[in-house]
Design an enzyme around this catalytic site. Structure first.
Site, PDB file in Angstrom:
ATOM      1  N   CYS A 252       0.612  -1.254  -0.371  1.00 43.79           N
ATOM      2  CA  CYS A 252      -0.176  -0.052   0.309  1.00 43.79           C
ATOM      3  C   CYS A 252       0.687   0.605   0.196  1.00 43.79           C
ATOM      4  O   CYS A 252       1.836   1.118  -0.507  1.00 43.79           O
ATOM      5  CB  CYS A 252      -1.298  -0.055   1.504  1.00 43.79           C
TER       6      CYS A 252
ATOM      7  N   ALA B 107       2.647   1.417   3.354  1.00 47.09           N
ATOM      8  CA  ALA B 107       4.111   1.122   2.997  1.00 47.09           C
ATOM      9  C   ALA B 107       5.794   2.161   2.362  1.00 47.09           C
ATOM     10  O   ALA B 107       6.386   1.833   3.051  1.00 47.09           O
ATOM     11  CB  ALA B 107       4.003  -0.355   2.409  1.00 47.09           C
TER      12      ALA B 107
ATOM     13  N   ARG C 290      15.103  -6.614   9.923  1.00 44.50           N
ATOM     14  CA  ARG C 290      15.697  -7.694   9.478  1.00 44.50           C
ATOM     15  C   ARG C 290      16.128  -7.268   8.196  1.00 44.50           C
ATOM     16  O   ARG C 290      17.441  -6.638   7.855  1.00 44.50           O
ATOM     17  CB  ARG C 290      15.056  -8.859   9.274  1.00 44.50           C
TER      18      ARG C 290
ATOM     19  N   HIS D   7       6.398   6.588  -2.610  1.00 49.14           N
ATOM     20  CA  HIS D   7       7.736   7.178  -2.562  1.00 49.14           C
ATOM     21  C   HIS D   7       7.506   8.628  -2.500  1.00 49.14           C
ATOM     22  O   HIS D   7       7.585   9.068  -2.190  1.00 49.14           O
ATOM     23  CB  HIS D   7       8.206   6.179  -3.592  1.00 49.14           C
TER      24      HIS D   7
HETATM   25 FE1  CFM Z   1      13.041   0.505  -5.474  1.00 49.60          FE
HETATM   26 FE2  CFM Z   1      10.972   0.194  -3.994  1.00 49.60          FE
HETATM   27 FE3  CFM Z   1      13.413  -0.595  -3.076  1.00 49.60          FE
HETATM   28 FE4  CFM Z   1      12.251  -1.690  -5.801  1.00 49.60          FE
HETATM   29 FE5  CFM Z   1      11.469  -3.275  -3.449  1.00 49.60          FE
HETATM   30 FE6  CFM Z   1      10.349  -1.810  -2.148  1.00 49.60          FE
HETATM   31 FE7  CFM Z   1      12.702  -2.560  -2.072  1.00 49.60          FE
HETATM   32 MO1  CFM Z   1      10.352  -4.028  -1.893  1.00 49.60          MO
HETATM   33  S1  CFM Z   1      11.257  -0.137  -5.646  1.00 49.60           S
HETATM   34  S2  CFM Z   1      14.575  -1.041  -5.362  1.00 49.60           S
HETATM   35  S3  CFM Z   1      11.915  -3.534  -6.026  1.00 49.60           S
HETATM   36  S4  CFM Z   1      12.479   1.684  -3.235  1.00 49.60           S
HETATM   37  S5  CFM Z   1       9.216  -3.616  -3.735  1.00 49.60           S
HETATM   38  S6  CFM Z   1       8.847  -0.010  -2.870  1.00 49.60           S
HETATM   39  S7  CFM Z   1      10.563  -2.128  -0.859  1.00 49.60           S
HETATM   40  S8  CFM Z   1      12.856  -4.657  -2.482  1.00 49.60           S
HETATM   41  S9  CFM Z   1      13.878  -1.089  -0.992  1.00 49.60           S
END
Ligand code: CFM
Length: 544
Positions: free
Chosen positions: A62, A65, A96, A195
């Site tokens: 969401c 998140a 983690r 974001h």
């Molecule tokens: Fe960018 Fe993300 Fe991330 Fe991502 Fe991700 Fe994510 Fe992540 Mo999970 S687009 S790189 S591929 S910020 S889904 S919202 S939380 S791994 S650090």
């Protein structure tokens, strides 16, 4: 390896859509694309950043998140208070994956705490502002932090609590930086909206508050590196060895002090384009700091990114030192590749993750000879798939209009272009890719499948058809995939492994994949009676 060459991707697409009612199939049909890379890297259009069809099991998270968990989560010295029911705070308490290293024991680190207003029915009915004020006061009294941030969950928006009025009032009262986020879970179609909301507020309330540049000759920021499993630690170490000073990372292993001086660095390097390209653009417009896309996932990509950074500063000493680091590291990397490649070569990978990793990790698979036959993002936009060249053609819909777009102007006193026009021209001519991102699709071969916001049903069918050696996704998918006899590596948290960034991380990744795709246990997932179709034990009731 499966006989993927004989599998027709267009027929696979039909297979995936077959189970859907016509209206759903039409919509999903635009989000499932058979890749075709033409001249000038032209690729087909994909439908992305649209609402998930109700009833489909999505991988998405969401908006809250994306804002609280992803962008602000890895910053250690801001007290992040979730205004909402306890579950939202608890499940976004990512101890983690969000690692941090305070320089001394006396430095603030609040990441081991989970702060929440723990809204109850009473607040849902009569309003939660009073409880929020009390929570901010309590956090202040206990910890005396430099800053407090407040995150709105769905009920906060539904009942109309004004978190911005509360944070303004408390900022005045307590004299520290306090700001709020209207990042209710339902606010956008996915965490991507979160974001954007997070970055807007950081830009308004934090970046540029301190004009004193930290020491360092070649100062850069990393944007969109969240230190999953310790990745940022490896990148920091590499940069340091090359002689490059990291001003701020947004936001892995970061502090609010670093954010406040980020505008004084001379270059912004964007790792995760999806989550943070807004900040890069806004800092450039307001303060004159240019940005380039980098990638520290994959040994070749890491070398390329370090070279780009060194080339930007046009200093031979820096270039030589960087080359020496690359040469030393690449030797180890190539040895590891040579050992592992024969065991992994031609085994198929599938990656369905977030908004940037489904692209970046293809590099690592390529380095041990594993083709990615299907990939997709959960929530990326068309520019992450097709490249920034399509930006002018992306239609703004009601959901994206819902998220504030900041109007940014050059700062009257502090805008300072970092390059003369001569230097810029020289660098552009030599191929420096300012403000560019080519996207995932131009780098995938034709006839691979690109699927946006993949559903559970589609994942299962894909595995049945292609029988990949590995499927990369997240915790929600992991066990469903593994029950089908296919190993699943989580790329959001690296399970309990990693880090995978830089040169040392690449070697760890090759070894991890080698172990996973060559473990014989996966062939045993099907029970003997499932294989034969007959019971293996028979019994007769013999009475008493
Ligand atoms: Fe960018 Fe993300 Fe991330 Fe991502 Fe991700 Fe994510 Fe992540 Mo999970 S687009 S790189 S591929 S910020 S889904 S919202 S939380 S791994 S650090």
């Amino acid at each position: 390896m499966s006989n993927n060459e004989s599998i027709n991707p267009a027929a696979v697409k039909d297979q995936l859509l077959k189970a859907y009612p016509p209206k759903v199939a039409r919509k999903r049909g635009k989000q499932i694309v058979v890749n075709e890379v033409g001249g000038d890297s032209a690729v087909p259009e994909i439908h992305a950043n649209v609402r998930t069809t109700p009833g489909l099991i999505t991988q998405r998270g969401c908006t809250y998140a994306g804002c609280k968990g992803v962008v602000l989560g890895p910053t250690r010295d801001i007290v992040n208070i979730t205004h909402g029911p306890i579950g939202c705070g608890y499940y976004s308490w990512l101890t983690r994956r969000n690692q941090t290293r305070p320089p001394t024991e006396d430095d603030d680190n609040f990441m081991t705490y989970c702060f929440s207003t723990d809204m109850q029915e009473e607040e849902i009915i009569f309003g939660g502002e009073k409880k929020l004020k009390a929570a901010i006061q309590e956090a202040f009294d206990l910890f005396h932090p430099k800053a407090i941030a407040v995150f709105s969950t769905c009920p906060v928006g539904l009942i109309g609590d004004d978190v911005h009025a509360v944070t303004r009032e408390m900022k005045e009262k307590l004299g520290i930086n306090i700001f709020g986020f209207s990042c209710e879970g339902y606010k956008g179609v996915s965490q991507s909206a979160g974001h954007h909301i997070a970055n807007n507020q950081l830009f308004k309330h934090v970046i540029g508050r301190n004009d004193t540049p930290p020491p360092g000759k070649y100062r850069i920021n990393m944007l969109g590196e969240y230190n999953i499993g310790g990745d940022a630690f490896l990148i920091e170490e590499l940069l340091e060895r090359c002689g490059i000073t990291l001003g701020a990372t947004f936001s892995g292993n970061s502090t609010i002090d670093q954010f406040e001086v980020a505008h004084t660095s001379d270059l912004n390097c964007v790792m995760c384009h999806r989550s943070i390209n807004y900040v890069a653009d806004m800092i450039e417009t307001k303060f004159g700091v240019p940005w380039i896309k980098v990638n520290f996932v994959g040994a070749d990509a890491t070398a390329k990114s370090l070279r780009k950074i060194a080339a930007y500063f046009e200093d031979q000493e820096l270039i030589d030192r960087t080359e020496a680091v690359i040469a030393e590291e690449m030797q180890r990397v190539l040895e590891a590749q040579e050992e592992i490649r024969p065991r992994c070569e031609n085994k198929l990978a599938m990656l369905f993750v977030g908004g940037s990793r489904a692209h970046h990790y293809q590099e690592l698979f390529k380095e041990i000879g594993m083709p990615t036959i299907a990939a997709g993002y959960e929530f990326a936009h068309r520019d992450d798939y097709e490249g920034r060249r399509v930006l002018p053609t992306i239609k703004i819909d009601a959901d994206s209009r819902n998220i504030e777009e900041l109007k940014v102007e050059p700062d009257a006193d502090r805008f300072a272009p970092r390059m003369t026009s001569d230097k810029e021209e020289r660098l552009v001519k030599s191929g420096m890719p300012f403000k560019q991102y080519e996207g995932m699709m131009p780098e995938m071969p034709s006839d691979t499948l690109v699927i946006d916001d993949i559903s559970h049903h589609e994942s299962e069918r894909l595995i049945d058809i292609y029988k990949p050696a590995i499927f990369c996704a997240g915790i929600k998918e992991k066990y469903a995939i593994q029950k089908k006899g296919t190993p699943c590596l989580q790329l959001h948290s690296y399970d309990y492994g990693g880090p995978f960034a830089g040169f040392a991380g690449a070697i760890t990744f090759y070894q991890t994949i080698d172990r996973m795709v060559n473990a014989r246990i996966w062939a045993e997932v099907e029970a003997p009676w499932q294989k034969s179709g007959k019971p293996t034990l028979e019994a007769t009731y013999i009475g008493d």
